[in-house]
Each structure stands twice: as C-alpha cells, then as structure tokens.
Scaffold this motif. Structure first.
Motif, PDB file in Angstrom:
ATOM      1  N   SER A   1       0.737  -1.023   0.066  1.00 35.74           N
ATOM      2  CA  SER A   1      -0.009  -0.095   0.020  1.00 35.74           C
ATOM      3  C   SER A   1       1.037   1.450   0.044  1.00 35.74           C
ATOM      4  CB  SER A   1      -1.089  -0.054   1.289  1.00 35.74           C
ATOM      5  OG  SER A   1      -1.787   1.141   1.280  1.00 35.74           O
ATOM      6  N   ALA A   2       1.938   0.960   0.824  1.00 36.46           N
ATOM      7  CA  ALA A   2       2.706   2.347   0.855  1.00 36.46           C
ATOM      8  C   ALA A   2       3.320   2.817  -0.097  1.00 36.46           C
ATOM      9  CB  ALA A   2       3.917   2.212   2.037  1.00 36.46           C
ATOM     10  N   TRP A   3       3.859   1.707  -1.068  1.00 35.37           N
ATOM     11  CA  TRP A   3       4.671   1.793  -2.192  1.00 35.37           C
ATOM     12  C   TRP A   3       3.696   2.206  -3.568  1.00 35.37           C
ATOM     13  CZ3 TRP A   3       4.665  -0.685  -7.259  1.00 35.37           C
ATOM     14  CH2 TRP A   3       5.870  -0.113  -8.065  1.00 35.37           C
ATOM     15  N   ILE A   4       2.598   1.584  -3.688  1.00 36.56           N
ATOM     16  CA  ILE A   4       1.674   1.887  -4.643  1.00 36.56           C
ATOM     17  C   ILE A   4       1.248   3.445  -4.425  1.00 36.56           C
ATOM     18  CG2 ILE A   4      -0.633   1.751  -5.496  1.00 36.56           C
ATOM     19  CD1 ILE A   4       1.112  -0.620  -6.459  1.00 36.56           C
TER      20      ILE A   4
ATOM     21  N   THR B   1       2.400   5.819  -3.022  1.00 34.73           N
ATOM     22  CA  THR B   1       3.703   6.700  -3.013  1.00 34.73           C
ATOM     23  C   THR B   1       3.891   6.796  -4.629  1.00 34.73           C
ATOM     24  OG1 THR B   1       4.587   6.465  -1.009  1.00 34.73           O
ATOM     25  CG2 THR B   1       5.950   7.450  -2.601  1.00 34.73           C
ATOM     26  N   GLN B   2       4.189   5.692  -5.030  1.00 37.97           N
ATOM     27  CA  GLN B   2       4.684   5.628  -6.703  1.00 37.97           C
ATOM     28  C   GLN B   2       3.896   6.176  -7.593  1.00 37.97           C
ATOM     29  OE1 GLN B   2       8.116   3.975  -7.014  1.00 37.97           O
ATOM     30  NE2 GLN B   2       7.869   5.402  -8.964  1.00 37.97           N
ATOM     31  N   PHE B   3       2.591   6.029  -7.281  1.00 34.39           N
ATOM     32  CA  PHE B   3       1.616   6.344  -8.326  1.00 34.39           C
ATOM     33  C   PHE B   3       0.673   7.521  -7.938  1.00 34.39           C
ATOM     34  CE2 PHE B   3       2.574   1.735  -9.337  1.00 34.39           C
ATOM     35  CZ  PHE B   3       2.978   1.937 -10.368  1.00 34.39           C
ATOM     36  N   ASN B   4       1.025   8.206  -6.766  1.00 38.38           N
ATOM     37  CA  ASN B   4       0.178   9.306  -6.044  1.00 38.38           C
ATOM     38  C   ASN B   4      -1.112   8.840  -5.989  1.00 38.38           C
ATOM     39  OD1 ASN B   4       0.093  11.907  -5.142  1.00 38.38           O
ATOM     40  ND2 ASN B   4      -0.294  12.696  -7.170  1.00 38.38           N
ATOM     41  N   ALA B   5      -1.302   8.040  -5.438  1.00 39.34           N
ATOM     42  CA  ALA B   5      -2.880   7.432  -5.384  1.00 39.34           C
ATOM     43  C   ALA B   5      -3.179   7.587  -4.091  1.00 39.34           C
ATOM     44  CB  ALA B   5      -3.068   5.867  -5.964  1.00 39.34           C
ATOM     45  N   PRO B   6      -4.564   7.457  -3.680  1.00 37.29           N
ATOM     46  CA  PRO B   6      -4.841   7.727  -2.032  1.00 37.29           C
ATOM     47  C   PRO B   6      -5.007   6.319  -1.598  1.00 37.29           C
ATOM     48  CG  PRO B   6      -6.610   8.824  -3.769  1.00 37.29           C
ATOM     49  CD  PRO B   6      -5.712   7.961  -4.673  1.00 37.29           C
ATOM     50  N   ALA B   7      -4.517   6.684  -0.178  1.00 35.72           N
ATOM     51  CA  ALA B   7      -4.657   5.260   0.585  1.00 35.72           C
ATOM     52  C   ALA B   7      -5.650   4.494   0.427  1.00 35.72           C
ATOM     53  CB  ALA B   7      -3.856   5.412   1.759  1.00 35.72           C
ATOM     54  N   ASP B   8      -6.964   5.053   0.670  1.00 33.07           N
ATOM     55  CA  ASP B   8      -8.288   4.523   0.811  1.00 33.07           C
ATOM     56  C   ASP B   8      -8.634   3.780  -0.432  1.00 33.07           C
ATOM     57  OD1 ASP B   8      -8.607   6.990  -0.640  1.00 33.07           O
ATOM     58  OD2 ASP B   8     -10.578   7.321   0.257  1.00 33.07           O
ATOM     59  N   GLU B   9      -8.033   4.433  -1.678  1.00 33.64           N
ATOM     60  CA  GLU B   9      -8.476   3.681  -2.724  1.00 33.64           C
ATOM     61  C   GLU B   9      -7.663   2.085  -2.771  1.00 33.64           C
ATOM     62  OE1 GLU B   9      -6.461   4.548  -7.034  1.00 33.64           O
ATOM     63  OE2 GLU B   9      -8.230   5.839  -6.778  1.00 33.64           O
ATOM     64  N   TYR B  10      -6.580   2.180  -2.421  1.00 40.40           N
ATOM     65  CA  TYR B  10      -5.612   0.670  -2.396  1.00 40.40           C
ATOM     66  C   TYR B  10      -6.729  -0.151  -1.499  1.00 40.40           C
ATOM     67  CZ  TYR B  10      -2.127  -2.837  -2.042  1.00 40.40           C
ATOM     68  OH  TYR B  10      -1.288  -3.992  -2.139  1.00 40.40           O
ATOM     69  N   GLN B  11      -7.207   0.258  -0.413  1.00 37.52           N
ATOM     70  CA  GLN B  11      -7.854  -0.516   0.686  1.00 37.52           C
ATOM     71  C   GLN B  11      -9.263  -1.089  -0.173  1.00 37.52           C
ATOM     72  OE1 GLN B  11      -7.620  -1.486   3.752  1.00 37.52           O
ATOM     73  NE2 GLN B  11      -9.457  -2.599   3.514  1.00 37.52           N
ATOM     74  N   THR B  12      -9.975  -0.173  -0.920  1.00 34.73           N
ATOM     75  CA  THR B  12     -11.064  -0.477  -1.670  1.00 34.73           C
ATOM     76  C   THR B  12     -10.889  -1.297  -2.866  1.00 34.73           C
ATOM     77  OG1 THR B  12     -11.221   1.672  -2.706  1.00 34.73           O
ATOM     78  CG2 THR B  12     -12.626   1.430  -0.697  1.00 34.73           C
ATOM     79  N   LYS B  13      -9.960  -1.000  -3.880  1.00 32.39           N
ATOM     80  CA  LYS B  13      -9.557  -1.718  -4.684  1.00 32.39           C
ATOM     81  C   LYS B  13      -8.966  -3.156  -4.775  1.00 32.39           C
ATOM     82  CE  LYS B  13     -10.369   2.104  -7.981  1.00 32.39           C
ATOM     83  NZ  LYS B  13      -9.631   2.682  -9.294  1.00 32.39           N
ATOM     84  N   VAL B  14      -7.979  -3.144  -3.687  1.00 32.10           N
ATOM     85  CA  VAL B  14      -7.129  -4.262  -3.388  1.00 32.10           C
ATOM     86  C   VAL B  14      -7.649  -5.108  -2.269  1.00 32.10           C
ATOM     87  CG1 VAL B  14      -4.896  -5.069  -3.253  1.00 32.10           C
ATOM     88  CG2 VAL B  14      -5.220  -2.984  -4.871  1.00 32.10           C
ATOM     89  N   ILE B  15      -7.413  -4.563  -1.114  1.00 31.96           N
ATOM     90  CA  ILE B  15      -7.536  -5.296  -0.014  1.00 31.96           C
ATOM     91  C   ILE B  15      -8.851  -5.836  -0.067  1.00 31.96           C
ATOM     92  CG2 ILE B  15      -7.569  -5.332   2.448  1.00 31.96           C
ATOM     93  CD1 ILE B  15      -4.967  -5.241   1.247  1.00 31.96           C
ATOM     94  N   ASP B  16     -10.095  -5.105  -0.007  1.00 33.86           N
ATOM     95  CA  ASP B  16     -11.494  -5.509   0.146  1.00 33.86           C
ATOM     96  C   ASP B  16     -11.890  -6.517  -0.948  1.00 33.86           C
ATOM     97  OD1 ASP B  16     -11.471  -3.588   1.960  1.00 33.86           O
ATOM     98  OD2 ASP B  16     -12.803  -2.091   1.010  1.00 33.86           O
ATOM     99  N   GLU B  17     -11.102  -6.193  -2.274  1.00 32.65           N
ATOM    100  CA  GLU B  17     -11.328  -7.560  -3.205  1.00 32.65           C
ATOM    101  C   GLU B  17     -10.716  -8.534  -3.104  1.00 32.65           C
ATOM    102  OE1 GLU B  17     -13.160  -7.864  -7.301  1.00 32.65           O
ATOM    103  OE2 GLU B  17     -13.400  -6.456  -5.710  1.00 32.65           O
ATOM    104  N   ILE B  18      -9.732  -8.648  -2.322  1.00 24.91           N
ATOM    105  CA  ILE B  18      -9.064  -9.919  -1.959  1.00 24.91           C
ATOM    106  C   ILE B  18      -9.635 -10.632  -0.857  1.00 24.91           C
ATOM    107  CG2 ILE B  18      -6.766 -10.878  -1.097  1.00 24.91           C
ATOM    108  CD1 ILE B  18      -5.373  -8.854  -2.752  1.00 24.91           C
TER     109      ILE B  18
END
Length: 263
Positions: free
Chosen positions: A52-55, A57-74
């Motif tokens: 989450s930290a790398w994604i 930072t690297q792609f300037n994406a909101p942290a909550d977006e990683y939660q909803t698009k990746v973690i919640d899906e998995i």
C-alpha cells in the motif's frame, strides 16, 4: 450448492468475461507484484502495508483507494468457494501475480475440498499477434475455459511456493538456482520464461541500468520521445514483461532522475 469464483488479473478482461456464459463470482486482482517491494509472507499485515505504501507513493494514489480496490477485493477469498478458476497470462507481470494468488490460496485452501483451475494462454487460434485476455470476447474466453483450463495439483502449489520464495529474495543466484533446479514445471510451464525475463532486469550495466532501463534509453536515443510511442516501441520487443503504462513510467522516472532522458 457449488460456489465458484473467477479471479481475473486486472480489469482489462472484465468486459469480455461479462460476455461469457460462465457462472460464479468475480474477484479482480489489481496488484502489480512484479514491481516494488515484496516479502515472502503474503498473508501478513506487513506485506500489504508495504504494498500500500509503495503503490500510493509511486503512483500518487489515495491510500483508501488501495483498501477498496485491492484489499477489499482480495477479502473475497475468505468465502468458502468449492471451485476457483484463475485467469492469468504468460508474461512476468501476470506470472508473479499468479504466484502471489497461489500462495494466498495455498495458505487458506484444502485441495481435497477445493478445486483450483488455471486458464493461462500464451497464444490464441487465429490471433498471431495475441497480447492477452483483455482482447478476447466472451465467446473466445468460453473457448479457453472449455479447452485449456487445467486443474492445479499439489505439485503445482508446491512449485508456486518455491518460486515465490525465490522471487521474494530478489537475488539472482537464488532465482537461477530455482530455475535450473526445477526439472518439471507441470501446469506452470509459462513461469520459467517469465522468471528468465526477470533475471535479465535484475542485472545492471556499468551505468547502473537494468535491462528494461537500457531498452527504454535505447528507444529514446533513437528519437522516440513521446511517451505513448515509447510504450509501443517497448512492447513490440518486450511483451514478456507485460508492463502497462504506469509500470513503464516507473523506469522512465528512474532514467529522468539520472539525467539520461527528458520527457
């Protein structure tokens, strides 16, 4: 009642998949484990915190977006599915993601109670320039399901675990030892060329550039300075990496930081 799950590597093939006649739920795998930091324990909180930290930072994406698009899906993997079909491709991007998925499943699945299948084409009949599942229609995906889907065995899962361990070291010698020490690839035959491509990018030249950076710099020095044109030129000869625009941008950014290109 049998519960089925289909795991798609990214959103690109969702439209085509929705046109199939296949039943079951869908999980979209949106990670890019072939880029950025990884540790072996993929089920740990530390692993996903790193990602989450790398994604973000690297792609300037909101942290909550990683939660909803990746973690919640998995999290769908926690449901009791009887049958899981994995839809992944031949390139390094897909194969490393596949290793990640299989290692999550290995930790949480009983192969005596749950059947895991793989659809992983390197080609498609009548498509000499086949690039991936995202270009196929529902009917064409149905064809793959009926004709090349294979059930993974305990050996496949063990092989995936060993490959994941080697990959996560990031060490050329250990990955080479895994490749040369594997006499039989079972249903994971496309993993070997993908890992061999990975080895090429682990090695650096006198300028400190790896293979991908070398290729991008070569393209740039030939006068191709438009990003879209750079992407196309890179894909033409390096489809094995399966990199999208954003992944290539990571390497272009490194070249810019070194003062070798200006975009």
């Amino acid at each position: 009642m049998e519960k089925q799950l289909h795991i798609l590597n990214g959103d690109a093939m969702l439209h085509g998949f929705n046109g199939t006649g296949l039943d079951g739920d869908v999980l979209i795998w949106r990670e890019i484990l072939a880029e950025g930091p990884v540790i072996e324990d993929i089920s740990s909180a530390r692993f996903w915190e790193l990602r989450s930290a790398w994604i973000t930072t690297q792609f300037n994406a909101p942290a909550d977006e990683y939660q909803t698009k990746v973690i919640d899906e998995i999290a769908k993997l926690s449901c009791p599915y009887n049958e899981i079909t994995l839809w992944f491709e031949f390139d390094l991007h897909c194969q490393v993601n596949l290793l990640g998925v299989l290692n999550l499943l290995r930790l949480h699945s009983d192969l005596n109670e749950q059947s895991i299948y793989l659809v992983c084409p390197a080609e498609y009949p009548g498509k000499p320039e086949f690039k991936g599942l995202g270009e196929l229609s529902g009917t064409e995906l149905d064809y793959l399901y009926d004709n090349i889907r294979v059930q993974l065995t305990g050996y496949d899962m063990t092989l995936a675990a060993e490959a994941w361990t080697a990959y996560c070291t990031g060490e050329t010698a250990k990955i080479e030892a895994f490749i040369t020490g594997t006499p039989f690839w079972a249903n994971m035959t496309l993993l070997k060329p993908a890992l061999e491509a990975h080895l090429k990018r682990l090695k650096t030249n006198d300028q400190g550039l790896n293979y991908i950076e070398e290729q991008l710099l070569l393209i740039y020095n030939k006068g191709v300075t438009d990003r879209a044109a750079i992407y196309q030129a890179f894909w033409a000869d390096n489809g094995i990496y399966g990199m999208g625009d954003s992944a290539i941008d990571v390497y272009l950014k490194n070249l810019q930081n070194k003062g070798l290109i200006s975009l």
